[in-house]
Design an enzyme around this catalytic site. Structure first.
Site, PDB file in Angstrom:
ATOM      1  N   GLU A  42     -32.567  39.869 -18.474  1.00 21.14           N
ATOM      2  CA  GLU A  42     -32.206  40.180 -17.395  1.00 21.14           C
ATOM      3  C   GLU A  42     -30.535  40.261 -17.882  1.00 21.14           C
ATOM      4  O   GLU A  42     -30.339  39.602 -18.441  1.00 21.14           O
ATOM      5  CB  GLU A  42     -31.977  39.469 -16.049  1.00 21.14           C
ATOM      6  N   LYS A 114     -31.707  44.530  -8.933  1.00 19.49           N
ATOM      7  CA  LYS A 114     -32.552  43.460  -8.502  1.00 19.49           C
ATOM      8  C   LYS A 114     -32.611  43.427  -6.976  1.00 19.49           C
ATOM      9  O   LYS A 114     -31.518  43.775  -6.692  1.00 19.49           O
ATOM     10  CB  LYS A 114     -31.353  42.659  -9.035  1.00 19.49           C
ATOM     11  N   CYS A 150     -36.208  38.443 -12.329  1.00 20.19           N
ATOM     12  CA  CYS A 150     -36.284  37.465 -12.160  1.00 20.19           C
ATOM     13  C   CYS A 150     -36.604  36.309 -11.135  1.00 20.19           C
ATOM     14  O   CYS A 150     -37.479  36.175 -10.698  1.00 20.19           O
ATOM     15  CB  CYS A 150     -34.623  36.799 -12.604  1.00 20.19           C
ATOM     16  N   THR A 428     -19.521  11.471 -23.212  1.00 22.14           N
ATOM     17  CA  THR A 428     -20.878  11.374 -23.508  1.00 22.14           C
ATOM     18  C   THR A 428     -21.514  10.552 -22.474  1.00 22.14           C
ATOM     19  O   THR A 428     -22.732   9.361 -22.025  1.00 22.14           O
ATOM     20  CB  THR A 428     -20.579   9.982 -24.635  1.00 22.14           C
ATOM     21  N   GLU A 433     -22.905   7.509 -14.390  1.00 22.94           N
ATOM     22  CA  GLU A 433     -21.592   7.134 -13.727  1.00 22.94           C
ATOM     23  C   GLU A 433     -20.878   8.155 -12.686  1.00 22.94           C
ATOM     24  O   GLU A 433     -20.348   7.821 -12.308  1.00 22.94           O
ATOM     25  CB  GLU A 433     -21.708   6.903 -15.605  1.00 22.94           C
ATOM     26  N   LYS A 549     -12.753  12.968  -9.605  1.00 22.13           N
ATOM     27  CA  LYS A 549     -13.704  12.432 -10.611  1.00 22.13           C
ATOM     28  C   LYS A 549     -14.332  13.936 -11.402  1.00 22.13           C
ATOM     29  O   LYS A 549     -14.341  14.337 -12.112  1.00 22.13           O
ATOM     30  CB  LYS A 549     -14.158  11.060 -11.010  1.00 22.13           C
TER      31      LYS A 549
END
Lengths: 581, 581
Positions: A42, A114, A150, A428, A433, A549
């Site tokens: 696709e 599609k 798809c 990381t 978190e 955040k």
């Protein structure tokens, strides 16, 4: 009919490069008569997802120009099907269509747009595309081929609750008498998703009594990893052959697949690049998918996600902050796998609150993976900052501001090193978190991409242990130190701090986060699954309050059904209704 | 029929609060018989845009529960129309509908779903909603009312090139014999957009020979400002009355509007809150909108954007870094207007490269607006960082890493102050910087919201001069020092630096940025407008390469037709095809 599924890694907007790659693949295959039709994924010509580049008229024009060039330059045969962006010429609706076009004898002889346009999670297809108004078959040398692009095979199970597609493209194609179903896709990786793709394809094959050929894109684009793993399903609904996670070509004979029994394997597959041969599988869709360990899948996806993002952004080297904790250790191991440990620099930034173990664990890890370790203590800048702020902060207690400041000094050091040596900074942080806001914006959240930002903390441990064990089985040293795996997690921003001072045990936290974020359940529903009402309310509030955040976080490599980022769009300023009572 | 348009500021997800506000407005109006129908904006009950909160079943349930409660608690009359999220009960398509419901005698007597679902720019409505399958009228005491929800009146001119809606809801309602067209909206502010809304409404009124009543939301949600400015159009297509930028109620008599000539004003309007009376206008839609100075509109939008974001996020105080340059000066002035100068702290962070003027201009500005100025020199942390990095950076020249480091030290100081004193940090960057990447990630890009992130540098100057002149006309001291307006812009990160060392003159840069970003033109098209080919290519590349920074930027308050943020979704890893050659 002999069909080749060519799973390629397209670069978004690189029409010349993508067309050249397609042309090269076709020329390789064309010579020896091994295919009557070669299928590409696709939107192979422009890359997926092109996003708002589709709003630029020049993007669409460039893509169509590349199509015309390909049309001229392709050998007259075999036929080639490839995905591209076309204009919607109907005069009504959205301006574009997501199309699979068939080129033969230097002519575009057939197109199928599609029908089902995913517009949920990370997908925005209804933003650009008009759905196909009809679904037709193409008779290629006596074989009637249906193209389902798809999502078109996801009619029965779109992964969005409450969504019910009105049209079933596969049923229409089968009812019209398709003899082969071809499914060009750009389906991003998700843990366990291959089994669903295979099940949907197998269902189509069984219902129609015909083969289904699934050709997926491979490679990564920002948050999304395309895992390839194209496959062929025989007329009995069994996976007859498949490719792995790299570019490659799968050759199948549709007549053999049409006649195929449950346990024969007739496909001839050839891998390109690193893999000499594809990971061919035989058996039911379920068992084929189950063959890969869930953690092995995630590891493979993250390694591609890191490596492909870096190469497509033009970076050879990476750096990261190594704390001695599990998160940065895992990212270092994955990065070393993706780009080679010689291209990775780990930066340890001890403070007055760092334990001795943090430093020695960092040394042990870099030793094991062969990456360079640099130490940049934060004490001097920290002291200087506190001095600068002394008058303003006079009379206040050491608290959040001072904790975050340490993380931000580390962020600034990492970015300085990244800028100076042209090394991409890897973030990381993990999903637990990011969810709770237990991370510092502009501090440990710094970085260009967050490899494990879609792994809950418990999954970080699981993947780390899995990699350690796999490495040990391969006769090599376990990369992640045992101490890193066994010590209590700590941000080390104040004396004797551990994560569990601020957060519930990760097993409980992660279970609640999974119900709230992935399953979208509200307070009472989560409580009814056996969790403490006050704790659930507290966690929901933490998640909602940390939205600001996450809005500024690095792109997270998506591996779950619901990752933070473009797949979860939340207002910041709002009332937290779902926390209940 | 007497209709009241109640433009309110809803909080997303605050069903109780929004319902209480609706109930209070209705009770205020109900007593004195001034309205037979009270209209509230689109999705007034849950706030707009609810985004992926709509995926949470509990959100929809909570909203419907609030609707039922309102139904019980509202007085039997007048009738009330309000926007809410309903389930799509048809069993096919998307799970929800965006509905206007009419409540009377404690019963939901009529609903009309939205037909045209904006799915471009900042809008994602096709992600959640199924369009209306039919458009009907409701006969309220002998008056046939048609409801067209926001985008439903945009059939002829959706602001997305190439999009052509198949259905024209207004035409259907007019053809069915509507006597009044009611348009509940949540239409975000854009410069000059009011004139378009008024033109569309006026066209509908003229075509149908009936009044059109446009009731818009007011207040801000993250990047979006809802400017209110609800209005009534008479049967001749003239704006008969309108509200301003605050919560308020507009009372109209549809029989008078239906009979109304070109220059009479019959509406009786009453403002709530600060405004004692609405800004009523008479005349054509075009001239009514032109009455407001473009910069006055933008100033009003930004002040609401800052103030409402802060209050909805629970912040009373704000801080920002004041450099002595024009950008931070303008943000300080806008913030002081929004929250009061007593709640604003400006932080000056001079370095070895800061000019004397930078400090004195900051002092003059804070003096003029009455905000507190804090000075936190960055020299000590900068020296400490350079010391820490000395071994690693040995033998390298002072460059980008060291320049960015200064900006990041400032970011860390600002965030420390913000954390310590619970003051929201305002980002001071402009759109030209964000576009070209002439800004430091985790440095001057730090902050919770970017008030002027959608203003090009030339617009920053224009708005600053406008505010200075307006203030002078009001007999007060011009807030922005003349030196700030006249000196060459500089980041002051190395000796004698000016922006024009790295960027072309802002007049040229901004012209090209407008063509590339807002109009989505490619290289050759921009060149054909008279720009230098090499410069255009360079700028396009700068914009594309800065995408990773913008992905992590604070939400930008949108004022243009195309702002950075959720309205412009671009891949990071990609080929920059549109730079040409």
């Amino acid at each position: 009919m002999k069909i080749a599924l060519a799973q390629i890694n397209s670069v978004i907007g690189d029409f010349d490069g993508n067309a050249s790659k397609i042309l090269a693949r076709v020329r390789e295959i064309a010579g020896d008569g091994r295919a009557d039709l070669i299928v590409f994924p696709e939107l192979a010509l422009c890359g997926y997802p092109p996003m708002d580049l589709l709003d630029q008229d020049a993007f669409v024009a460039g893509s169509l120009e590349a199509l015309r060039r390909l049309q001229r330059e392709l050998p007259p045969s075999p036929a080639v099907s490839l995905g591209y962006v076309d204009r919607n010429r109907s005069g009504a609706g959205r301006p574009l269509r997501n199309v699979a076009g068939l080129i033969r004898d230097n002519a575009l002889v057939f197109t199928q747009a599609k029908t089902l346009l995913p517009t949920y999670d990370v997908f925005d297809e209804a933003r650009y595309f008009e759905p196909a108004s009809e679904r037709r078959l193409f008779d290629l040398d006596g074989t009637r081929i249906g193209f389902a692009i798809c999502e078109d095979i996801w009619w029965e199970a779109p992964p969005m609750p409450g969504l019910h597609y009105a049209i079933d493209p596969v049923k229409e194609l089968l009812d019209a008498g398709a003899q082969v179903l071809v499914v060009p896709s750009a389906s991003p990786f998700g843990a366990g998703k291959l089994a669903i793709r295979q099940k949907l394809a197998a269902t189509a094959s069984r219902e129609g009594g015909i083969p289904t050929l699934y050709c997926n894109a491979v490679g990564a684009n920002d948050s999304l990893v395309f895992d390839g793993r194209s496959f062929a399903v025989d007329a009995g609904g069994r996976i007859a052959a498949s490719l792995g996670w790299k570019e490659g070509v799968l050759f199948v004979d549709t007549e053999e697949l049409a006649a195929m029994g449950p346990s024969r394997r007739l496909a001839d597959a050839e891998g390109q690049g690193v893999e000499a041969a594809p990971t061919a599988r035989v058996g039911s869709a379920q068992s084929a998918a189950a063959a890969e360990h869930p953690m092995a899948e995630i590891e493979a996806a993250l390694v591609i996600g890191i490596g492909d993002y870096m190469s497509k952004c033009g970076f050879k080297k990476a750096c990261l902050g190594l704390s001695g904790g599990i998160d940065s250790a895992l990212v270092a191991v994955l990065a070393a796998e993706a780009i080679g440990s010689e291209n990775l620099t780990c930066i340890s930034m001890p403070s007055r609150f760092s334990s001795e173990g943090s430093v020695s664990d960092s040394v042990a890890l870099c030793d094991a993976i062969g990456a360079r370790l640099v130490s940049l203590p934060i004490e001097a800048p920290f002291g200087a900052f506190l001095g600068t702020l002394e008058t303003e902060f006079a009379g206040t207690a050491f608290g959040l501001a001072e904790e975050n400041l340490q993380a931000r000094i580390r962020g600034a050091l990492l970015m300085s090193w990244s800028n100076k040596f042209d090394a991409l900074l890897l973030t990381t942080g993990n999903k637990s978190e990011l969810a709770t806001g237990y991370c510092t914006l502009y501090g440990d959240m710094c970085g260009a991409i967050a490899p494990i930002g879609d792994l809950l903390k418990t999954e970080v441990y699981e993947l780390s242990r899995f990699i350690n064990e796999r490495t040990a089985k391969e006769g090599r040293r376990r990369p992640i130190p045992e101490a890193t795996l066994s010590k209590p997690p700590s941000a080390e921003l104040r004396p004797d701090q551990t994560d569990q001072d601020s957060l519930p045990p990760y097993e409980i936290l992660d279970a609640i986060l999974r119900l709230y974020i992935v399953e979208n359940l509200a307070h009472d529903e989560i409580v009814s699954r056996g969790h403490d009402p006050a704790l659930v309310a507290r966690i929901i509030k933490m998640v909602a309050r940390a939205e600001y955040k996450r809005r500024q976080s690095a792109p997270v490599i998506k591996v779950s059904a619901r990752a933070f980022g473009t797949g979860r769009r939340m207002p910041i300023a709002r009332s937290i209704h779902e926390a209940g009572g």
